[in-house]
Scaffold this active site. Sequence first.
Site, mmCIF file in Angstrom:
data_model
loop_
_atom_site.group_PDB
_atom_site.id
_atom_site.type_symbol
_atom_site.label_atom_id
_atom_site.label_comp_id
_atom_site.label_asym_id
_atom_site.label_seq_id
_atom_site.Cartn_x
_atom_site.Cartn_y
_atom_site.Cartn_z
ATOM 1 N N CYS A 81 19.786 30.559 -12.464
ATOM 2 C CA CYS A 81 19.133 30.456 -11.152
ATOM 3 C C CYS A 81 17.709 30.971 -11.258
ATOM 4 O O CYS A 81 17.291 31.482 -12.298
ATOM 5 C CB CYS A 81 19.923 31.242 -10.107
ATOM 6 S SG CYS A 81 20.070 32.988 -10.526
ATOM 7 N N ASP A 142 26.478 28.450 2.195
ATOM 8 C CA ASP A 142 25.481 29.507 2.375
ATOM 9 C C ASP A 142 25.938 30.401 3.518
ATOM 10 O O ASP A 142 25.906 29.991 4.680
ATOM 11 C CB ASP A 142 24.109 28.899 2.663
ATOM 12 C CG ASP A 142 22.997 29.942 2.587
ATOM 13 O OD1 ASP A 142 23.300 31.148 2.629
ATOM 14 O OD2 ASP A 142 21.833 29.535 2.483
ATOM 15 N N ARG A 144 24.613 33.420 4.107
ATOM 16 C CA ARG A 144 23.623 34.472 4.324
ATOM 17 C C ARG A 144 23.277 34.609 5.809
ATOM 18 O O ARG A 144 23.262 33.641 6.543
ATOM 19 C CB ARG A 144 22.347 34.166 3.528
ATOM 20 C CG ARG A 144 22.539 34.389 2.048
ATOM 21 C CD ARG A 144 21.315 34.018 1.264
ATOM 22 N NE ARG A 144 21.027 32.596 1.346
ATOM 23 C CZ ARG A 144 20.029 32.013 0.699
ATOM 24 N NH1 ARG A 144 19.213 32.731 -0.050
ATOM 25 N NH2 ARG A 144 19.833 30.722 0.810
#
Length: 225
Positions: A81, A142, A144
């Site tokens: 990443c 995701d 987050r």
Amino acid sequence: MSSVTHLLPEQRLNLVAESNLPTEFGDFRLLVFHWEDDAAHPELSRQHLALVRGDISDKDDVPVRIHSECLTGEVFGSLKCDCRGQLVAAQEWIAANNYGIILYLRQEGRGIGLANKIKAYALQEQGADTIEANLKLHLPVDARQYDVAAAILRYLHVFSIKLLTNNPEKMQRIQELGITIKERIPTIVAANRFSLDYLRVKQSRLQHHIPNEALTVRDPNTNKP
Ligand SMILES: [Zn+2]
């Protein structure tokens, strides 16, 4: 039922420690916050960090990087990443411009936690991409959250920022939380042969602003194509 759901953002956030932190990039001040959050993955830390350079209080258009923890990339130098590269680029940029903030949020693996991230990596070894792997594990692509980021910025009296990011969804969500973004500053990290597919998915399916030239594979040691 959770008791913290009734707390206002400023009641959920507490500054628990702070000190100066000299770094290889320059001098910063490190602030440690505790954020009450029953909804976050139980494996994740409730302690979030603000790495501050210069006098940022009540300033307009403060440069800010809102960064989510990536242990594999930042500690072990994983090449899968671009997290570490983005963090380093942001810290260098803020040091060079002499003021700004890195908010370091403890949302490992886009909020699914370290063990789940490694399970997803194992599925990626069998051919799944980063999105498919999470879905196979019945986990969000995701998870987050950025409410803690907005709460810390408000605590620091920062209400308008320049955001160092490639992620348009992050920009939208931060603005929905009442923080004005005056400008986006790109954080471009060149691809290597391990991160290329991941960056392509970020560009094409998660709509990140990654220029095509960053998707030319480079040797991670020499940074040459
Ligand atoms: Zn990462």
